[in-house]
Structures are given as structure tokens and as C-alpha cells.
Design an enzyme around this catalytic site. Structure first.
Site, PDB file in Angstrom:
ATOM      1  N   PHE A 149      54.294  -6.145   9.878  1.00  0.00           N
ATOM      2  CA  PHE A 149      53.019  -6.022  10.577  1.00  0.00           C
ATOM      3  C   PHE A 149      52.197  -4.972   9.840  1.00  0.00           C
ATOM      4  CE2 PHE A 149      50.010  -4.206  13.560  1.00  0.00           C
ATOM      5  CZ  PHE A 149      49.371  -5.349  14.001  1.00  0.00           C
ATOM      6  N   ASP A 234      54.202   1.709   4.162  1.00  0.00           N
ATOM      7  CA  ASP A 234      53.325   1.665   5.329  1.00  0.00           C
ATOM      8  C   ASP A 234      53.976   2.511   6.425  1.00  0.00           C
ATOM      9  OD1 ASP A 234      52.001   1.103   7.690  1.00  0.00           O
ATOM     10  OD2 ASP A 234      51.668  -1.008   7.209  1.00  0.00           O
ATOM     11  N   LYS A 263      47.116   5.969  12.816  1.00  0.00           N
ATOM     12  CA  LYS A 263      47.505   6.202  14.203  1.00  0.00           C
ATOM     13  C   LYS A 263      47.578   7.685  14.553  1.00  0.00           C
ATOM     14  CE  LYS A 263      49.543   1.670  14.954  1.00  0.00           C
ATOM     15  NZ  LYS A 263      48.387   1.145  15.685  1.00  0.00           N
TER      16      LYS A 263
END
Length: 409
Positions: A149, A234, A263
Site C-alpha cells: 500500500f 516506505d 503521517k
């Protein structure tokens, strides 16, 4: 601690109905309407309190409205919020320097959302392949893993294996090769003379906190070095303290060529992401080739600088490691009972595969909500647990106790 709510009341229902009528249905939220929050607790429009075991998918690693982060934002709001990158401002260089230092790197390219960092990394890797490695134009390939993702832009879904995220959104962007996550042999076989990068999550969060086999990332690092290929990590969900280390790559002693952050870097206040790498790699970009009006804006830099300062002490990483050990001990009886037939924990982050006899992941999340605990399912039967790193031990114990009762353990 708080035991909460029964059925959805009419006051909340009015807010939900308005969202359903006017908002696009690209999410299926739990039927709760949050009005305020602090630390690890949220309060809805009815005044009911809920323990947050999701942390906005790790964007709230430091909890809701952490005083240091709120103060940093307030101070900056009184001075300057946006210049665009047409002009310098007094915090941009400082953030780049501090974040580069935290990562052990040399250069930083701030953006806004996590997927913007992913898109940036793809462009940089391709430019590096053409301008440094000397590949023919248009031939660059990037190897990725199944179950990944990396966001939901058209390019990101082009190398997704999630049918729900991908179907009906083609045609897709070429230039990617997908191999099974954790299969080092398959990854090595996929590396070719046209490969410019390998893009991986050290822990696959959206897939259900999926951990690679021990030694996998070390093997990937060795293979990419031998092939003169960039390793892009990531760490948008896994980084910045979540797994008990600053970066999840540290669990295998791996330093990638490029970190993708997001985030938690925005402290739950503003969207902040970044690509962090060496001068040799990020130096391939020229003025005008990539950018963002809001990327690296003063308000974002003020908050992110405070996040970096908080991480520099190591206290949040240590707390995540200690609470993660506690979380694992609390969850192990659920697996032993058969209520959960898959359990994966890395720091203060867990994925639980709910046994079909105990319901779906969604039904478990809804039953938890009725008890004052908020978590969210993924891929049908998997429940993710990711409390803020500031959660109290007693609150963590209580929240997992509610989960045990929901699963009838």
C-alpha cells in the site's frame, strides 16, 4: 478509562446522515462522530469517550493535540503560514537539516501527503536511472511487492494488488514489476539492467501489519547494492517511532538509499511528508521539474521540527518498544484461545486475523466501539491495533481487555 455507548443515538445520526448525503462514499467509517480528543482519548458529539487504538493509521503517534505540537503550531500561526516555494522562509532549511540528521542522510524534499512522497520517489528514481545510471529513456523499471500500500493515486494503484483500490481505474502506469512480499529469490530474479529501484514497506501496514521473514530486508539491501539499484523504504506508517525504533528498517540494521516519511511527521495537525536521501540521488532534480505549493510550508515545518526534536531524545521509541512488549503479552492469549488465528506484532503495532467463528473484522470493530474502544478492520477479517505512543499502560490493558471480551476469550 471508560465503558461507552450502546446503539447509535439520533444526534450522531444527524451528522452521519449529512455526511452520507453530501460526501462522496469513498470510505466506510464506523458510525461514531468525534468532536474532541486529547492524548489517547476521543469524545463524540454525545459526550461519550472512546479509547483510540488506531491513531489515524499512525499519523497520531504522539496522540491527539500533544501540547508541544499544538504550541509549535500556535506560535507559527501568529507569524507565517505559507510562502510557496517561490521564496525562502526561515524554517525550511532548518527542517531539512534536522530531518536529514535524524535519518543519517544529506538532503530532504518536503511534500504534503504520503502518496506525494511516493510519487516523488518514483520520479527521482527514474531520473537517477537516466541521468546517473545511463539507462535509455523510458526503460526504467521499479520492483515492488504484492500486498503493498503506497497510496491511491493513479500511479500508485498501477502497482497495487488490491482489487478494490485498482479495479475500474485504468489504464495503468507502466514501469513496475510486482514480486511476492518476503520472497528474496523472486526479488533477486526481478532485478534487471533496467531496474532503477526497489520500493518496499519494512512492515506492510494496510495489509494487516504484515512482517517479512527475518533477514529479508538485509538480503534486499545486499541485492540492490550488487545490482546498483536504489532501495526505497516506505516508512510512512512504520517510521517515526511506531515499531520501537525511529525506523522499522533498523530492526534488521538496514539503511536504505531513500526514506519516505509522512503521517506522524505532521503530528496529527497538518499533512507533512518527505523524501530523505543523499545528495547523489536527490541532486538529480532541477528547478521546475518537481514541486508543491504547500510542500515545506512554514506551518508544516514548525510542527515537523517539533516532531523531530521529540524523536531525537529516543523516549518515544523506547516507550513504543516497552508498550509493544506489553501489547504482545496481552494479545497472546487471544491467539492461544483460537479467537485469533494470526497475530503479528512489531513495536506498538499489531495485526490480528479474527477467526471466522468470532465474526468479521468489521463486526469486531463495531462491537468494540459499543464498549468505548475504536479500532478498524482491513481486508475483511484483520483488525489493526496501533495506539498512540503516549497511551497509559492501564488504558492499554483496559482496551485489550475489551477486545478479549468482544472475542469471548
Amino acid at each position: 478509562m471508560n465503558s461507552s455507548a450502546s446503539a447509535e443515538p439520533s444526534y450522531s445520526a444527524a451528522f452521519i446522515a449529512r455526511s452520507e448525503e453530501y460526501g462522496a462514499h469513498n470510505y466506510a467509517p464506523l458510525p461514531v462522530v468525534i468532536a474532541s480528543a486529547e492524548g489517547a482519548w476521543m469524545t463524540d458529539v454525545e459526550g461519550r469517550r472512546f479509547l483510540d487504538l488506531l491513531s489515524a493509521y499512525s499519523a497520531l503517534n504522539f496522540g491527539h493535540r500533544h501540547p508541544r505540537l499544538v504550541d509549535a503550531a500556535h506560535r507559527q500561526l501568529d507569524r507565517l503560514t505559507l510562502t510557496s516555494r517561490a521564496f525562502h522562509h526561515d524554517l525550511f532549511g532548518e527542517l531539512c537539516a534536522r530531518l536529514a540528521e535524524l535519518c543519517g542522510m544529506e538532503r530532504v524534499l518536503p511534500m504534503n501527503t504520503g502518496v506525494e512522497a511516493v510519487e516523488t520517489a518514483i520520479k527521482v528514481a527514474r531520473a537517477w536511472g537516466y541521468r546517473v545510471k545511463g539507462l535509455p529513456e523510458g526503460m526504467a523499471k521499479i520492483v515492488v511487492a504484492g500486498g503493498n500500500f503506497h497510496g491511491r493515486t493513479t500511479t500508485a494503484i498501477s502497482f497495487s494488488t488490491d482489487r478494490e483500490a485498482r479495479e475500474d481505474f485504468g489504464p495503468y502506469t507502466p514501469g513496475f514489476e510486482i514480486v511476492p512480499y518476503g520472497d528474496l529469490t523472486a526479488l533477486q530474479a526481478a532485478l534487471s539492467k533496467h531496474t532503477v529501484a526497489v520500493l518496499l514497506e519494512p512492515v506492510q501496514g494496510e495489509a494487516g501489519v504484515r512482517l517479512p521473514p527475518e533477514g529479508y530486508f538485509r538480503g534486499v539491501r545486499e541485492a540492490t547494492r550488487e545490482a546498483d539499484v536504489l532501495l526505497i523504504a516506505d516508512e510512512i506508517q512504520s517510521g517515526l517511532g511506531r515499531t520501537g525504533r525511529t525506523f522499522a528498517c533498523e530492526h534488521e540494521g538496514v539503511v536504505p538509499d531513500m526514506y519516505l516519511l509522512g503521517k506522524a511527521l505532521g503530528g496529527g495537525i497538518v499533512p507533512v511528508s518527505a523524501v530523505v536521501s543523499s545528495s547523489r540521488i536527490l541532486g538529480v532534480l532541477r528547478p521546475g521539474e518537481h514541486g508543491s505549493t504547500f510542500g515545506g510550508n512554514p506551518l508544516a515545518c514548525a510542527v515537523a521540527l517539533e516532531v523531530v526534536a521529540m524523536l531525537r531524545t529516543g523516549e518515544f521509541q523506547e516507550r513504543a518498544a516497552a508498550l509493544g512488549n506489553r501489547l504482545e503479552r496481552l494479545l497472546e492469549p487471544l491467539a492461544a484461545s483460537g479467537a485469533v488465528d494470526g497475530l503479528r506484532v512489531r513495536g506498538l503495532w499489531a495485526g490480528l486475523d479474527v477467526h471466522p467463528s468470532r465474526g468479521s473484522g468489521r463486526s469486531v470493530a463495531e462491537r468494540l466501539m459499543a464498549r468505548g474502544v475504536l479500532a478498524k478492520e482491513t481486508h475483511g477479517r484483520t483488525l489493526r491495533i496501533a495506539p498512540p505512543l503516549v497511551i497509559d499502560e492501564d488504558d492499554l490493558d483496559w482496551g485489550i481487555g475489551q477486545l478479549a471480551e468482544v472475542l469471548e476469550v
